[in-house]
Write a protein that holds these residues in place. Structure first.
Motif, PDB file in Angstrom:
ATOM      1  N   TYR A  63     -30.680  -2.553  30.345  1.00 49.00           N
ATOM      2  CA  TYR A  63     -31.572  -2.192  29.242  1.00 49.00           C
ATOM      3  C   TYR A  63     -30.960  -1.068  28.419  1.00 49.00           C
ATOM      4  N   GLY A  64     -31.414  -0.999  27.171  1.00 47.87           N
ATOM      5  CA  GLY A  64     -31.024   0.066  26.251  1.00 47.87           C
ATOM      6  C   GLY A  64     -32.183   0.329  25.320  1.00 47.87           C
ATOM      7  N   PHE A  65     -31.902   0.841  24.124  1.00 46.64           N
ATOM      8  CA  PHE A  65     -32.961   1.217  23.189  1.00 46.64           C
ATOM      9  C   PHE A  65     -32.625   0.723  21.783  1.00 46.64           C
ATOM     10  N   SER A  66     -33.664   0.305  21.056  1.00 47.39           N
ATOM     11  CA  SER A  66     -33.527   0.050  19.625  1.00 47.39           C
ATOM     12  C   SER A  66     -34.301   1.132  18.891  1.00 47.39           C
ATOM     13  N   LEU A 114     -24.845   2.442  22.212  1.00 45.05           N
ATOM     14  CA  LEU A 114     -23.926   2.393  23.346  1.00 45.05           C
ATOM     15  C   LEU A 114     -24.644   2.546  24.684  1.00 45.05           C
ATOM     16  N   ILE A 115     -25.859   3.045  24.678  1.00 38.37           N
ATOM     17  CA  ILE A 115     -26.577   3.279  25.940  1.00 38.37           C
ATOM     18  C   ILE A 115     -26.827   1.939  26.629  1.00 38.37           C
ATOM     19  N   ASP A 116     -26.315   1.815  27.845  1.00 39.43           N
ATOM     20  CA  ASP A 116     -26.385   0.563  28.601  1.00 39.43           C
ATOM     21  C   ASP A 116     -26.645   0.936  30.059  1.00 39.43           C
ATOM     22  N   ILE A 117     -27.860   0.661  30.530  1.00 36.01           N
ATOM     23  CA  ILE A 117     -28.265   1.117  31.868  1.00 36.01           C
ATOM     24  C   ILE A 117     -28.549  -0.106  32.733  1.00 36.01           C
ATOM     25  N   ALA A 118     -27.892  -0.147  33.880  1.00 31.69           N
ATOM     26  CA  ALA A 118     -28.101  -1.231  34.842  1.00 31.69           C
ATOM     27  C   ALA A 118     -29.072  -0.776  35.917  1.00 31.69           C
ATOM     28  N   PHE A 139     -25.190   4.195  34.613  1.00 33.83           N
ATOM     29  CA  PHE A 139     -24.729   4.040  33.230  1.00 33.83           C
ATOM     30  C   PHE A 139     -23.511   3.123  33.223  1.00 33.83           C
ATOM     31  N   ARG A 140     -23.519   2.111  32.397  1.00 35.86           N
ATOM     32  CA  ARG A 140     -22.436   1.140  32.321  1.00 35.86           C
ATOM     33  C   ARG A 140     -21.751   1.222  30.958  1.00 35.86           C
ATOM     34  N   GLY A 141     -20.479   0.879  30.953  1.00 30.87           N
ATOM     35  CA  GLY A 141     -19.730   0.822  29.704  1.00 30.87           C
ATOM     36  C   GLY A 141     -19.290   2.175  29.204  1.00 30.87           C
ATOM     37  N   GLY A 142     -19.407   3.204  30.000  1.00 29.54           N
ATOM     38  CA  GLY A 142     -18.988   4.536  29.575  1.00 29.54           C
ATOM     39  C   GLY A 142     -18.449   5.310  30.762  1.00 29.54           C
ATOM     40  N   LYS A 143     -18.476   6.618  30.649  1.00 25.45           N
ATOM     41  CA  LYS A 143     -18.000   7.466  31.728  1.00 25.45           C
ATOM     42  C   LYS A 143     -19.071   7.576  32.816  1.00 25.45           C
TER      43      LYS A 143
END
Length: 837
Positions: free
Chosen positions: A244-247, A186-190, A113-117
């Protein structure tokens, strides 16, 4: 192929996963794809098992401190780190010609998970399964009774968005719980370790690798409204940085939203397509049923934590470990499991339950095998390990004792008795710790180029494994069976020898004296005319053995089920050069091996081998093995009467049929076949062990290469998982009448008779019948009238001489016939005899 409706329960799957998977089933569906074409029909792939695979806490058994949990999957292993990163280790294979070649130990990639905790994961929804690890010779590295969880809570990497993780044998499921008012964008997965990401026409997320693609199914999203799932539009979106994330479409932001993507990479792993030493990768070799549970043991492989992402060929444990698993009797639940071994080859070859419920196992140990303090261990140099004997607690959580009594060789047989543990196998090592007075203290003459031949050996350890009480060489090639009789004599079978055929021998409890010996020398055929004894069970007054033979003149007994080898009496010459094909055989001998009480050939027009046998409570004989005969004898309600899926044993060429498994039940005198059935799918199927439960239901286990091996709904695993093979366990009701309630036999004592004084009278019960099975015993008794001397009262036809009577007088005699079927049900009938003069 017709699957037996007597198949009470059956599973075929990767034992790598079976020994650590849990109890619950998931209803999730996934599009299935692999890095290479999976070795199974797509129709089968679309209905693979979804048994829950619990997460195991890392208490030091995984030597990477960042690993907090891991789960064994059919697709490999999933590791979860202390920062809630997901690291996947997935074995690879590529198709080459008609087979599979290993392309790499694993392909590894990581999600983060990127951009968060990066919250620390914790287990939730505790599983009942307990897993133990005994790896290496350092007790401080052993772990027992490890707790497992059905899901993990990965915390809130983004404000108001909690992530949970679940795994099944076929997929990994991340659930994003988006709280009311939280921002799902906000969900940002590398994903690291892949060449790139794309979204295909089916809205699946495709991870590109140099060996093929790994897929995530199209995501689903829903909200719970009035107890129902209300779907929400959702799709993957890719960022420029490859994340990737979700719309999402419109949804009620005052309610929680759940987003559910699945990793679907079944058939990528859970196997080693080219295992070291050309061994099959997931095999059940030992099995016993007791108290409503089934214990199985064997060998399995699993990828370790990857050192690098992407193509990783650095993993040290390319060799398999031994395992033991305890399963529920219906094969739906793994209760406990244990892995143990080293970083080299380890294998469990046999197991037994002692009277205290503890589990004793024997097998092959790598160098640095876990040995307990005080246990006897051969003291010489063992750079490649040796043979081991170990004892575990009934719940498999505690290694009670472990010994390595031989410097090499492969102990593959086990028996308990005479206050100790007997084991046997084969070796070409001349440095065994032979005990004083042993039957044979030399071994393994050197052959061509100085290479030593293999000999059988047998040993005995004290029950607590602290003392070696006996060790002897035996000659022959390899010990294939050991059984301890109630009188303490030890019966040992050997497969074959270069000078004689296989043999069965009786030895004293200290393995110093061979008091009886039996072998069959080549008779009417030359060359490969041999007999192989593959298993043995000793009773109090007799001994039973079974195996395979190429001999046309075994002493089959009159009335035996089959008195000739094959269907033409010449062991079935096969192919253009008429190479002999073996037939199975079963034999019952007197305790001193001097008399053949019963012997039957067993097979069809092609090749058979009996691998395992058991005795039922009433003396019936159960056998299992493999056959390539299209006319193998089948009988009983609901049996599988077809070899392979096409009735032709699935030949891939003119002379290469695949073997199908079989299961059979015969009468104690080997005259009647009560039950016979094929067992297998469209490829090779080889049962290796057989066990009976307390009600004489039959468990058969071994390995299969059939993607369509017959399984039953609700079994632990209904899928074939690729590689060179999968293990299977089948539970079969081998009663002649088939499932359901047993119908009692119908006794018919014949018609009433009027006879003269002093006349010989026959009582004929041959018209008796059993509507759903076989009559196994007859018993005549006199219930009224002047007593007579009744002859053959245990046969279908009995007789007596009528008593004398006064002239003009009549005497009335009444006799009762009781018949009993194979399940113990009885029927009675009476006949009236009037004697006049």
């Amino acid at each position: 192929m017709q699957h037996p409706n007597r198949l009470q329960a059956c599973l075929a799957g990767c034992l790598l996963c079976a020994v650590s998977a849990g109890l619950n089933a998931s209803s999730n569906r996934a599009d299935l794809a692999g890095i290479a074409d999976p070795p199974a029909p797509q129709a089968l792939a679309n209905r693979l098992a979804s048994a829950r695979a619990p997460f195991i806490g890392n208490q030091g058994q995984i030597p990477h401190k960042e690993v907090q949990f891991y789960a064994r999957l059919f697709a490999g292993t999933l590791f979860v780190t202390d920062r809630s990163e997901l690291v996947y280790a997935l074995p690879q294979y590529n198709r080459a010609g008609n087979g599979l070649e290993r392309a790499a130990p694993v392909w590894a990639f990581r999600e983060s998970f990127r951009g968060g905790k990066q919250p620390r994961p914790r287990g939730e929804n505790a599983s009942a399964v307990r897993v133990s690890h005994y790896k290496g010779d350092k007790p401080e590295d052993w772990r027992r009774g490890l707790a497992t969880w059905n899901s993990l809570d990965l915390g809130e990497p983004y404000p108001g968005i909690r992530v949970t993780l679940r795994a099944t044998g076929t997929n990994v499921e991340k659930l994003f719980h988006v709280a009311p008012g939280a921002d799902a964008s906000l969900i940002d997965i590398a994903i690291e370790g892949v060449n790139g990401l794309v979204i295909d026409e089916n809205e699946r997320l495709v991870l590109n690798t140099s060996l093929g693609d790994i897929l995530f199914t199209a995501p689903v999203a829903y909200q719970q409204v009035d107890g129902e799932h209300r779907p929400v539009e959702v799709a993957y979106v890719l960022a420029e940085n490859g994340h990737y994330g979700f719309s999402l479409g419109e949804y009620d932001r005052s309610r929680e939203l759940v987003i559910d993507p699945l990793l679907a990479s079944t058939y990528l792993g859970g196997h080693n397509p080219n295992p070291p030493g050309n061994y099959d990768d997931d095999i059940i070799i030992g099995m016993v049923a007791s108290g409503g549970d089934v214990y199985v043991a064997g060998v399995t492989q699993s990828p370790d934590f990857p050192i690098v992402l992407g193509y990783d060929d650095t993993l040290p444990n390319a060799y398999p470990d031994g395992f033991i698993a305890r399963m529920s009797g219906d094969l739906s639940t793994v209760i406990a499991s244990t892995y143990f071994g080293t970083d080299s080859f380890d294998r469990v070859a046999d197991l037994a339950l002692d009277t205290d419920g503890s589990v004793v196992v024997v097998g092959q140990a790598g160098y640095g095998f876990p040995v307990t303090d005080g246990a006897y261990t051969w003291s010489g140099e063992t750079p490649t390990g040796g043979g081991f004997v170990a004892r575990f607690s009934a719940d498999l959580s505690t290694l009670l004792a472990s010994s390595v009594p031989t410097p090499s060789g492969y102990p593959g047989q086990l028996a308990l008795g005479n206050g100790g543990i007997y084991f046997g196998g084969n070796t070409n090592n001349i440095d065994f710790p032979i005990t004083p007075g042993a039957y044979k203290d030399t071994c393994c003459p050197a052959g061509g180029f100085g290479i030593r031949d293999y000999d059988g050996f047998a040993g005995k350890l004290s029950s607590d494994l602290t003392a070696l009480e006996a060790m002897t060489y035996l000659g022959g090639d390899a010990v294939t069976g050991i059984s301890v009789a109630p009188d303490g004599n030890v019966y040992i079978t050997d497969g074959s020898d270069y000078e004689i055929t296989g043999y069965i021998s009786r030895m004293d409890d200290g393995l110093t004296t061979r008091s009886a010996f039996l072998t069959y020398y080549p008779g009417s055929q030359s060359g490969s005319s041999r007999t192989y004894f593959n298993d043995v069970v000793a009773g109090d007054r007799f001994v039973v053995t079974a195996g395979q033979t190429y001999m046309n003149d075994l002493p089959a007994t009159p009335g035996a089920f089959d008195t000739t080898c094959g269907t033409d009496g010449v062991c079935d010459g096969f192919g253009p050069f008429l190479y002999p094909r073996s037939d199975g055989f079963i034999a019952v001998y007197s305790a001193d091996l001097s008399q053949t009480l019963a012997l039957t050939y067993f097979g069809g027009s092609d090749e058979e081998s009996i691998r395992a046998l058991e005795l039922g409570a009433n003396g019936d004989i159960y056998v299992s093995g493999e056959t390539t005969s299209v006319d193998f004898s089948t009988t009983g309600s609901g049996t599988d009467t077809s070899c392979g899926s096409d009735g032709l044993c699935d030949a891939t060429g003119p002379y290469t049929p695949f073997a199908d498994g079989f299961i059979a039940r015969l009468s104690p005198d080997l005259s009647q076949l009560y039950y016979g059935s094929y067992l297998g799918g469209s490829d090779e199927d080889r049962p290796a062990v057989i066990a009976l439960d307390d009600t004489d239901l039959v468990y058969v286990a071994g390995y299969t290469r059939s993607a369509d091996f017959p399984t039953t709904p609700g079994a632990f695993d209904n899928s074939y998982n690729g590689g060179t093979s999968d293990a299977f366990i089948s539970l079969i009701d081998a009663a002649p009448g088939g499932g359901g309630d047993n119908e009692p036999p119908i006794a018919d004592a014949g018609s009433d008779q009027s006879v003269g004084a002093r006349q010989i009278v026959s009582l004929d019960g041959t018209a008796s019948a059993d509507p759903d099975g076989q009559i196994v015993s007859y018993h005549w008794s006199q219930v009224f009238g002047r007593p007579v001397n009744l002859l053959n009262d245990g046969a279908a036809v009995a007789g007596f001489r009528a008593p004398n009577v006064r002239r003009g007088a009549t005497r009335v005699l009444v006799f009762q016939l009781e018949v009993t079927d194979e399940q113990g049900a009885t029927g009675t009938d009476r006949v009236r005899i009037e004697v006049t003069r």
